[in-house]
Design a protein around this motif. Structure first.
Motif, mmCIF file in Angstrom:
data_model
loop_
_atom_site.group_PDB
_atom_site.id
_atom_site.type_symbol
_atom_site.label_atom_id
_atom_site.label_comp_id
_atom_site.label_asym_id
_atom_site.label_seq_id
_atom_site.Cartn_x
_atom_site.Cartn_y
_atom_site.Cartn_z
ATOM 1 N N ALA C 268 0.874 -1.175 0.000
ATOM 2 C CA ALA C 268 0.000 0.000 0.000
ATOM 3 C C ALA C 268 0.912 1.227 0.000
ATOM 4 O O ALA C 268 2.132 1.106 0.158
ATOM 5 C CB ALA C 268 -0.873 -0.015 1.246
ATOM 6 N N PRO C 269 0.343 2.437 -0.144
ATOM 7 C CA PRO C 269 1.176 3.646 -0.016
ATOM 8 C C PRO C 269 1.886 3.678 1.336
ATOM 9 O O PRO C 269 1.472 2.996 2.282
ATOM 10 C CB PRO C 269 0.148 4.778 -0.134
ATOM 11 N N LEU C 270 2.915 4.516 1.393
ATOM 12 C CA LEU C 270 3.843 4.453 2.535
ATOM 13 C C LEU C 270 3.169 4.492 3.908
ATOM 14 O O LEU C 270 3.461 3.663 4.754
ATOM 15 C CB LEU C 270 4.847 5.610 2.435
ATOM 16 N N TYR C 271 2.262 5.422 4.145
ATOM 17 C CA TYR C 271 1.794 5.604 5.513
ATOM 18 C C TYR C 271 0.457 4.919 5.798
ATOM 19 O O TYR C 271 -0.193 5.203 6.791
ATOM 20 C CB TYR C 271 1.706 7.107 5.842
ATOM 21 N N TRP C 272 0.065 4.045 4.881
ATOM 22 C CA TRP C 272 -1.187 3.333 5.103
ATOM 23 C C TRP C 272 -0.981 2.145 6.028
ATOM 24 O O TRP C 272 0.066 1.518 6.042
ATOM 25 C CB TRP C 272 -1.764 2.840 3.777
ATOM 26 N N GLN C 273 -2.020 1.827 6.767
ATOM 27 C CA GLN C 273 -1.950 0.700 7.687
ATOM 28 C C GLN C 273 -3.306 0.006 7.673
ATOM 29 O O GLN C 273 -4.351 0.665 7.723
ATOM 30 C CB GLN C 273 -1.669 1.249 9.097
ATOM 31 N N GLU C 274 -3.279 -1.308 7.580
ATOM 32 C CA GLU C 274 -4.556 -2.010 7.486
ATOM 33 C C GLU C 274 -5.132 -2.198 8.883
ATOM 34 O O GLU C 274 -4.444 -2.621 9.808
ATOM 35 C CB GLU C 274 -4.372 -3.361 6.801
ATOM 36 N N ALA C 275 -6.381 -1.863 9.032
ATOM 37 C CA ALA C 275 -7.057 -2.052 10.313
ATOM 38 C C ALA C 275 -8.294 -2.901 10.049
ATOM 39 O O ALA C 275 -8.615 -3.194 8.892
ATOM 40 C CB ALA C 275 -7.441 -0.701 10.901
ATOM 41 N N GLU C 276 -8.957 -3.294 11.108
ATOM 42 C CA GLU C 276 -10.140 -4.134 10.908
ATOM 43 C C GLU C 276 -11.179 -3.440 10.044
ATOM 44 O O GLU C 276 -11.780 -4.040 9.162
ATOM 45 C CB GLU C 276 -10.735 -4.505 12.270
ATOM 46 N N ALA C 277 -11.338 -2.167 10.301
ATOM 47 C CA ALA C 277 -12.392 -1.440 9.600
ATOM 48 C C ALA C 277 -11.921 -0.856 8.277
ATOM 49 O O ALA C 277 -12.537 0.062 7.749
ATOM 50 C CB ALA C 277 -12.924 -0.334 10.503
ATOM 51 N N GLY C 278 -10.812 -1.350 7.744
ATOM 52 C CA GLY C 278 -10.328 -0.839 6.463
ATOM 53 C C GLY C 278 -8.999 -0.130 6.626
ATOM 54 O O GLY C 278 -8.400 -0.144 7.708
ATOM 55 N N TRP C 279 -8.560 0.499 5.575
ATOM 56 C CA TRP C 279 -7.261 1.138 5.608
ATOM 57 C C TRP C 279 -7.317 2.467 6.350
ATOM 58 O O TRP C 279 -8.245 3.242 6.192
ATOM 59 C CB TRP C 279 -6.762 1.374 4.190
ATOM 60 N N VAL C 296 -4.543 10.016 -4.074
ATOM 61 C CA VAL C 296 -3.593 9.107 -3.426
ATOM 62 C C VAL C 296 -2.254 9.819 -3.284
ATOM 63 O O VAL C 296 -1.883 10.628 -4.134
ATOM 64 C CB VAL C 296 -3.454 7.784 -4.200
ATOM 65 N N SER C 297 -1.557 9.514 -2.218
ATOM 66 C CA SER C 297 -0.331 10.233 -1.902
ATOM 67 C C SER C 297 0.688 9.271 -1.300
ATOM 68 O O SER C 297 0.352 8.164 -0.886
ATOM 69 C CB SER C 297 -0.671 11.341 -0.911
ATOM 70 N N HIS C 298 1.943 9.726 -1.226
ATOM 71 C CA HIS C 298 3.014 8.911 -0.643
ATOM 72 C C HIS C 298 3.212 7.611 -1.405
ATOM 73 O O HIS C 298 3.336 6.539 -0.825
ATOM 74 C CB HIS C 298 2.750 8.666 0.847
ATOM 75 N N ILE C 299 3.240 7.744 -2.724
ATOM 76 C CA ILE C 299 3.614 6.596 -3.552
ATOM 77 C C ILE C 299 4.863 6.947 -4.335
ATOM 78 O O ILE C 299 5.154 8.113 -4.614
ATOM 79 C CB ILE C 299 2.488 6.168 -4.514
ATOM 80 N N SER C 300 5.610 5.901 -4.673
ATOM 81 C CA SER C 300 6.842 6.057 -5.444
ATOM 82 C C SER C 300 6.520 6.191 -6.934
ATOM 83 O O SER C 300 5.399 5.895 -7.373
ATOM 84 C CB SER C 300 7.718 4.832 -5.229
#
Lengths: 432, 432, 432, 432
Positions: C268-279, C296-300
């Protein structure tokens, strides 16, 4: 070229590609690979000096795998592989074909040995030749056979390139062949400047005859007024750069190149070594003197760029180079095996730039990008070229170890900016 | 053993070392090295799978270099080397002799090839044997010849050890020899505990006959009451440890071992591989089932230590081991070449600990240190052992690939705690 | 931007640059840097989360060093430095000025502390302002003051960029400011395609007003027929790419990007984190939901390129982007400090591409190269831009953390293809 | 000490441990930690110069975490943590307690800041002191409070040790305290040799009063005849070693040490720097001259071992050292804060070895191993010591930054052989 160095693909384009002609080419090209390996021991053929290089034995097997995978497997359902483990062992980078044996460990694959790989070649050759002789291939497969031969020629260059790197690590500095002619210093013609074509110009391969997919589509581009140097930068001139502090003046370098130069302690081209009597260089004939009139070779993009800045010039764009390189490639009467160093025999001063083909690859300032409208083909062969189009620079021309048949004006070679183990040098350009 | 694995030195001690006896031993030992290499192709003999291992070809050359450098050069002034570049190429770690070719690049030395190294062996053998037959050597040189033979036996073990590591990298998992006997599962005798000698005890080599310098001086030590297990830990028992979470419970591990276990994702001994039908293991005969009754092998000190903690026991001290290992080493009627896996043929339950010699090396909890009063000898051979006395652990016993003649109760093998590519296992101990 | 991120230089170009106007700008820009640092503790301001980032404290000092070194030192002979050690400590990459403190260790420079650096700023500000007020600077120095302000604005963006990276490492995920407005999901306008200008077109900065040297010379280029997407790729669309296997299908990726994606386990993008309720995503306000309508942001570059291939489109060329971006940059009524996430407030659908300025930087497919005829200036300031022209890609537009005054259509930002810690996203293009 | 450096645990042993006495000690020890941090800025307290070191701020928090986790949490069910995230953030290495924040990133934890950590300390101190004053703790918990104080004293030494390393990286070489007394060169008493106790001897802590678990069990050992040097090796003597080629003669070194010496280019003790007027050294008061009569410090085990070999001696065994170190530790009238360099004030020539306590830690040749019969306790505190017993060496004595109360003759400090950032030196020994 790509890291894997087999990264050029053809889009079938038509033409009079007959099975008969292909069979003759097939015999000739395949035989030449084996001839290149003939002076090597099994040990020589099996070692890998760095992750970017491959063992000769691996090159011999991988080029065969190409024909087996893309031609024989494609030609008959239920084809039975020579050895099913080879599918992985000798797959370079084709994700569509499946897994790949880790590249940095190719030198640890002691089995299959050289003898067994030669047997593999023989078997696949029989399979291809029989079907060519019986004219069993579809036009599309004929195109892939042709592609496979150009692919093999790329690996022929790599065999010598990787081998030089390997032999250079041995403190005995053994030559690949000891029967090569002694190099002679010749008079160096003064460098002159030639205006190139300008305005809207067409570049790229016209689509008649074979080319790799990255050489097209042919398209128009706008060219600014400029001059190209008549000839390559020579060892003599490069030594002047060195003596003038070329390797110790950061203002001449791109920041990334300067950092690398410091980190790896570069002081000269890759295979040069300082001796009491001056610089020596390691080549396929072993250690020998640096020949002043020969074009400088085994330099990185960063060194080429720094030299150009020092010389108050710049590197050419690939379009500038291509427009100046009129075909046909001049003839010479040398066998490939007698070339093996940048001798410039066929390149004489004339009315325009010369020394364009067959001495050293020429770094350009052009990053390796797709031409407008380029689209890689479908399937595994679509992986040949396109996926390597990042962080590499285009080199043009062809070197003394490039098969002669393989050189043409639209050919786009490519390597990362730090690469030095090819026969790579430079020609200057400047704005008009 | 030392990183270089040729790290044992003899202090000349007297004895009936005749040139005649030595000549016979010389022929036998040197011939066995070549027999070990006989099943290998030149490619097999030339590759190096990691910096800690060496190519077979290099082992064959280095052991020869030892005789050339320390015997022939020492025996006559003006001795002319077989090839002067070998002095550096095949020097393992003797700073007193001069520079060394970088160890991690031994696999890139494609020349000299295997054939030339066999020629080198032949020439040096002639030189040594002629002088032995003519009885030209001083007693000191005779001692060095004897040392050279023990040195060569150490390298015979390394040849097989390093080769197994190399072959394991090949996804085809080729066996070194395909004519080895099928292993059979045997009944596992219940593990029993035996009290060892205690109080002030003498350990170390008594000085009669050959030993390496690190086996002495013989000296007294104070031994606490303890028990030793009757036999080695078996594959069956080790699998129970694995099933009980052995590789996922940090409380069983030393901190350094746990970090390594996580980092390298250890889940089983080095050459084990999980298959549908259970664990398999790679050995000199190729892939095969894990034999439950065989001693576990190819584990690091950290794994041995974790197993012992799990079993509510500890690793033995090297003194405890030595005191329990009464000589002579029991006979068996196997040729070395038929051994090649830990078969325990000669080790039967008796009144005390058994399976002490020739199955697997046994990790002890003793760091490899000098015995009280130890001083390395002068000159290059003083580098044989002493300089490796840091951050290594002592292993005792001898494995199925240790030459039979080479095994004795005072022998101190040593490796870093993370090493796994030897045939190394463990025996439990506990406090009384 | 360059590794050092202060890599844009102006060639003095004339214009009505008055000392009075500059003094006002100076107060405003310098004050804003301090305002950005105001919510930070001394500890926050001093840490460095990776070699590519710098501590806030360092940014504050380096921008001051720029004025001291290039303006005050240049303005009077015998100028006495605030602290002579700063010359090295806060020199980013100017070899002409002298040595530099090693970049990866900037976070270890606990002294001078934040308070002392604020004092440094105050002293230098006094020096500059006094001379501006007394109109003591030559036109050339006035130009450098102006350059220094633009330089400082670049570092203002870096302060927030580097800080986000640092705070993201803290498992508590502390927000930079907790008083920011809650983001709202808005309706996403359908993506439409707009033909761009084609044929021979002029691009580059016209030379009226300030620009960095790499934005010129203005020159003609040949543009092929093409379409640009009306708006940026949204988080919603990017999640569709993810759900369609975007991070697990090598055929979508450049080879180098695919290798990196595997090695660093991108999903996923750099600062994304998967949680139960979605990203969820980490931003300057702390952890929060991914807003579907935001770009979308923080992608290479590699992710942007893979997305474009998946969408059967391509990245724009920088010339295509520039031609579509008509100035003036639209106004909004937000303070910089209230922006801090890509909210697209000022960018409404119209007759052509929108969302061009102030949301996220847009990756182009153009390698960062000199424009035809570009020559870096003499001396230290010639190091500002030109030496970074290798192995980087151009980004266009400007992001939510780019100072508003700093955004313009000819601006060329640049980063290596793997960089993800900027607010970087993409807009699609395709051939007509 | 362990990597984590808080690696000593006590087995509760009885004794007159009153809550009242403990409360007084608690106030004193806890206050001293804060006094040590008082001269530091928040920035100083937050940086981490290498993975083996920790920020001061982290030491202050971790020692508090120890009391909160092992005492307060243990003392009342339903205890509510000061901040639940601290459980992970400030857990050093206790797997039984749960996850740990990655050690190499401790310097990136800018929050909680120093002020908040001091608040954390205050709150936990209140909690502990209130319960001590009300005598609410079980004997077992009293034991843990006592352990926690010794644990904190270990971290007090680490605060200064890690801080020196951090400040040394700053080119300004700032001193920790500028009010320290100027060192004076004193007359160096000639080194004399003293025979130690031999035969069967008892070593280890007798169990009366506090000790860490690794100091016991007390047990008998067999000691060979030997001599110990009267005093430590001085800077003067160490410089003779340097001048005699100590850092360039491989025959003096263990192989592993020699490799490291080459790789890291060691030429002198860690904080020494060559100046025109001779060697200078960095210490807590900043840069200053090397004082010839002071004991050499900041050397690794490898350097100590090489020096001993050069001096035709050896390092002592830890048992030899312990037998020579008769308690009580001699008094001096210095405050801890006035010590801070190896001044040898309290150590005067007498009838036996002196300079045993409070100058520099003395490397022994003893690998850090469990004493016979040692078993770590159950639960998390069982992780304190035992799991670090591999690949480390024992140091004895105590240094000028070791809290005075913390020094005793049975104390076993331990570090890897390459560690140099402690105040570590050596005393010679030899066989009788």
């Amino acid at each position: 070229m790509a890291l894997e160095s087999d990264s050029k693909r053809t889009v079938p384009r038509a033409g009079a590609l007959t099975a008969e002609k292909l069979a003759a080419d097939f015999r000739s090209v395949r035989g030449r690979s084996e001839a290149l390996a003939a002076p090597l021991s099994p040990e020589d053929s099996s070692a890998q000096s760095m992750a970017d290089a491959s063992p000769t034995k691996w090159h011999l097997a991988h080029t065969t795998w190409f024909f087996e995978t893309f031609v024989l497997e494609g030609s008959e359902p239920g084809y039975r592989a020579f050895d099913s483990s080879y599918r992985t062992l000798f797959n370079s980078y084709y994700n569509s074909v499946g897994d790949q044996y880790p590249r940095p460990q190719r030198g640890l694959l002691t089995r299959p040995g050289l003898a067994q790989i030669l047997e593999y070649r023989e078997r696949i050759d029989e399979g291809i030749l029989r079907r060519l002789e019986e004219d069993l291939f579809s036009p599309e497969l004929l195109n892939i056979v042709e592609l496979g031969l150009h692919h093999e020629e790329q690996h022929q260059e790599l065999i010598l390139t990787d081998l030089l790197h390997l032999l250079a690590i041995n403190p005995q500095r053994p030559g690949y062949r000891l029967d090569l002619a002694e190099p002679e210093t010749s008079e160096l013609a003064p460098l002159t400047w030639h205006p190139g074509a300008e305005g809207i110009q067409s570049i790229g391969h016209p689509g008649i005859g074979f080319c790799f997919d990255n050489e097209g589509p042919q398209h128009e581009t706008l060219v600014a007024p400029h001059f190209l140097a008549s000839r390559l930068v020579s060892n003599l001139e490069y030594q002047e750069f060195m003596q003038d502090g070329g390797y110790s003046r950061p203002e001449l370098w791109l920041a990334e190149g300067w950092a690398l130069c410091q980190e790896e302690n570069w002081r000269a081209p890759l295979y040069w070594q300082e001796a009491e009597a001056g610089w020596k260089a390691f080549g396929l004939a072993g250690m020998g003197p640096v020949i002043p009139s020969e074009p400088v070779s085994h330099i990185s993009f960063f060194e080429a760029d720094a030299y150009a800045r020092w010389a108050d010039a710049r590197l050419p764009l690939e379009t500038e180079w291509e427009l100046s390189a009129k075909e046909p490639v001049p003839e010479d009467n040398l066998a490939d095996a007698d070339r093996l160093r940048p001798q410039s025999l066929n390149s004489q001063p004339g009315s325009g730039p010369y020394q364009l083909f067959g001495d050293v690859w020429e770094w350009t300032q052009s990053p390796y990008q797709a031409y407008p409208g380029y689209r890689p083909g479908p399937g595994a062969l679509g992986e040949y070229n396109g996926k390597f189009m990042s962080n590499q620079y285009v080199l043009r021309g062809g070197s003394c170890v490039t098969p002669r048949r393989h050189i043409r004006s639209t050919y786009r070679n490519f390597f990362p900016a730090h690469a030095r183990w090819q026969w790579s040098g430079l020609r200057l350009a400047k704005d008009a």
